[in-house]
Design an enzyme around this catalytic site. Sequence first.
Site, mmCIF file in Angstrom:
data_model
loop_
_atom_site.group_PDB
_atom_site.id
_atom_site.type_symbol
_atom_site.label_atom_id
_atom_site.label_comp_id
_atom_site.label_asym_id
_atom_site.label_seq_id
_atom_site.Cartn_x
_atom_site.Cartn_y
_atom_site.Cartn_z
ATOM 1 N N SER A 113 0.851 -1.192 0.000
ATOM 2 C CA SER A 113 0.000 0.000 0.000
ATOM 3 C C SER A 113 0.883 1.238 0.000
ATOM 4 O O SER A 113 2.003 1.197 0.542
ATOM 5 C CB SER A 113 -0.863 -0.014 1.264
ATOM 6 N N TYR B 30 -1.253 -1.048 10.527
ATOM 7 C CA TYR B 30 -1.326 -1.274 9.071
ATOM 8 C C TYR B 30 -0.091 -0.711 8.374
ATOM 9 O O TYR B 30 0.573 -1.410 7.595
ATOM 10 C CB TYR B 30 -2.599 -0.636 8.512
HETATM 11 P P1 NDP Z 1 -10.759 -6.975 1.524
HETATM 12 O O1 NDP Z 1 -10.993 -6.593 2.932
HETATM 13 O O2 NDP Z 1 -11.865 -6.836 0.553
HETATM 14 O O3 NDP Z 1 -10.213 -8.457 1.430
HETATM 15 C C1 NDP Z 1 -9.210 -8.892 2.305
HETATM 16 C C2 NDP Z 1 -8.904 -10.330 1.963
HETATM 17 O O4 NDP Z 1 -7.885 -10.785 2.850
HETATM 18 C C3 NDP Z 1 -10.113 -11.247 2.155
HETATM 19 O O5 NDP Z 1 -10.105 -12.243 1.175
HETATM 20 C C4 NDP Z 1 -9.850 -11.820 3.533
HETATM 21 O O6 NDP Z 1 -10.457 -13.080 3.767
HETATM 22 C C5 NDP Z 1 -8.339 -11.986 3.432
HETATM 23 N N1 NDP Z 1 -7.744 -12.249 4.730
HETATM 24 C C6 NDP Z 1 -7.737 -11.473 5.837
HETATM 25 N N2 NDP Z 1 -7.120 -12.103 6.844
HETATM 26 C C7 NDP Z 1 -6.733 -13.322 6.361
HETATM 27 C C8 NDP Z 1 -6.055 -14.432 6.896
HETATM 28 N N3 NDP Z 1 -5.648 -14.458 8.177
HETATM 29 N N4 NDP Z 1 -5.805 -15.495 6.101
HETATM 30 C C9 NDP Z 1 -6.219 -15.496 4.828
HETATM 31 N N5 NDP Z 1 -6.885 -14.487 4.255
HETATM 32 C C10 NDP Z 1 -7.130 -13.412 5.020
HETATM 33 O O7 NDP Z 1 -9.504 -6.112 1.084
HETATM 34 P P2 NDP Z 1 -8.923 -5.687 -0.332
HETATM 35 O O8 NDP Z 1 -9.308 -6.648 -1.381
HETATM 36 O O9 NDP Z 1 -9.201 -4.258 -0.512
HETATM 37 O O10 NDP Z 1 -7.361 -5.791 0.002
HETATM 38 C C11 NDP Z 1 -6.495 -6.712 -0.622
HETATM 39 C C12 NDP Z 1 -5.088 -6.211 -0.395
HETATM 40 O O11 NDP Z 1 -4.947 -4.900 -0.971
HETATM 41 C C13 NDP Z 1 -4.735 -6.058 1.096
HETATM 42 O O12 NDP Z 1 -3.423 -6.524 1.330
HETATM 43 C C14 NDP Z 1 -4.810 -4.552 1.318
HETATM 44 O O13 NDP Z 1 -3.995 -4.125 2.376
HETATM 45 C C15 NDP Z 1 -4.368 -4.031 -0.035
HETATM 46 N N6 NDP Z 1 -4.789 -2.645 -0.290
HETATM 47 C C16 NDP Z 1 -6.125 -2.345 -0.458
HETATM 48 C C17 NDP Z 1 -6.507 -1.030 -0.694
HETATM 49 C C18 NDP Z 1 -7.935 -0.654 -0.918
HETATM 50 O O14 NDP Z 1 -8.209 0.556 -1.143
HETATM 51 N N7 NDP Z 1 -8.893 -1.575 -0.922
HETATM 52 C C19 NDP Z 1 -5.513 0.055 -0.744
HETATM 53 C C20 NDP Z 1 -4.151 -0.375 -0.572
HETATM 54 C C21 NDP Z 1 -3.826 -1.684 -0.354
HETATM 55 P P3 NDP Z 1 -11.887 -13.237 4.527
HETATM 56 O O15 NDP Z 1 -12.939 -13.074 3.477
HETATM 57 O O16 NDP Z 1 -11.809 -14.615 5.119
HETATM 58 O O17 NDP Z 1 -11.942 -12.159 5.573
#
Ligand code: NDP
Length: 230
Positions: free
Chosen positions: A138, A151
């Site tokens: 990020s 974070y």
């Molecule tokens: P979401 O919250 O939509 O999705 C997060 C995902 O991570 C889900 O599939 C969730 O699974 C999974 N997850 C969380 N904890 C675990 C775990 N312990 N083991 C396995 N899976 C896990 O987030 P985004 O799609 O937006 O984010 C994806 C990536 O992008 C992240 O790393 C985030 O930091 C990064 N990002 C996102 C931004 C944004 O604006 N959206 C901006 C900058 C970076 P479950 O469904 O089981 O909870």
Amino acid sequence: MVGVTVRTALVTGANRGIGEQIARGLAKHGLHVLVGSRERSSGDNIAASINDQGGSAETVALDVSDRSSIASVASTHPEIDVLVNNAGMLDEGRLLDLSEDTLAMTTAVNGLGPLFLIRAMSPGMAKRGYGRIVNVSSGWGALNNLGPGAYGVTKAYLNAITIKAASELPNSVKVNAMCPGWVRTRMGGPSASRSPEEGADTGVWLATLPDTGPTGGFFRDRQAISWMDG
Ligand code: NDP
């Protein structure tokens, strides 16, 4: 088909959000996709949808905060060519006020889990002479722009892991970090400027880099960005 290598990609947190779209994008590129999901049923829905659309996917139960879960995937799927460390969690507030449990969990999901996965998968990649590792970081992991709670510091840790792993691995195994921008997911919220497909684009690009592609870099919109300023 003789002579065609089908690469296998593991995408963590591929059951929704940006990870789902990276998984769909890699399937369109012809990779066999392991849909990493800590809850199997939501991963199964995505894998079934990819398969229905002519791609190739299966669910892999994976909680990236659980070392035994990582070890289990590494033993059942030893030949992973592409690893996308996408799973992440966002916490709020002051780093110094977070509960120890929250601090430990955010560090495990955003930092240590990706590192353990890299340690598990990269020796095979190096031995086979091909690997692509994408760390979904990020702009909030850039040192002059750290995000809230744990974070920001855990994304900075992921950035540092990217630099160090790239320096320790052969050039045939490329390790890069990326910022997807502000994306409309559960984490990003409904007001975010980008669709999940747009957020996934740079991840798909990095996961399918040619042999001449970069390693050890930080990217947004397929362009290099600064580790300091994002
Ligand atoms: P979401 O919250 O939509 O999705 C997060 C995902 O991570 C889900 O599939 C969730 O699974 C999974 N997850 C969380 N904890 C675990 C775990 N312990 N083991 C396995 N899976 C896990 O987030 P985004 O799609 O937006 O984010 C994806 C990536 O992008 C992240 O790393 C985030 O930091 C990064 N990002 C996102 C931004 C944004 O604006 N959206 C901006 C900058 C970076 P479950 O469904 O089981 O909870």
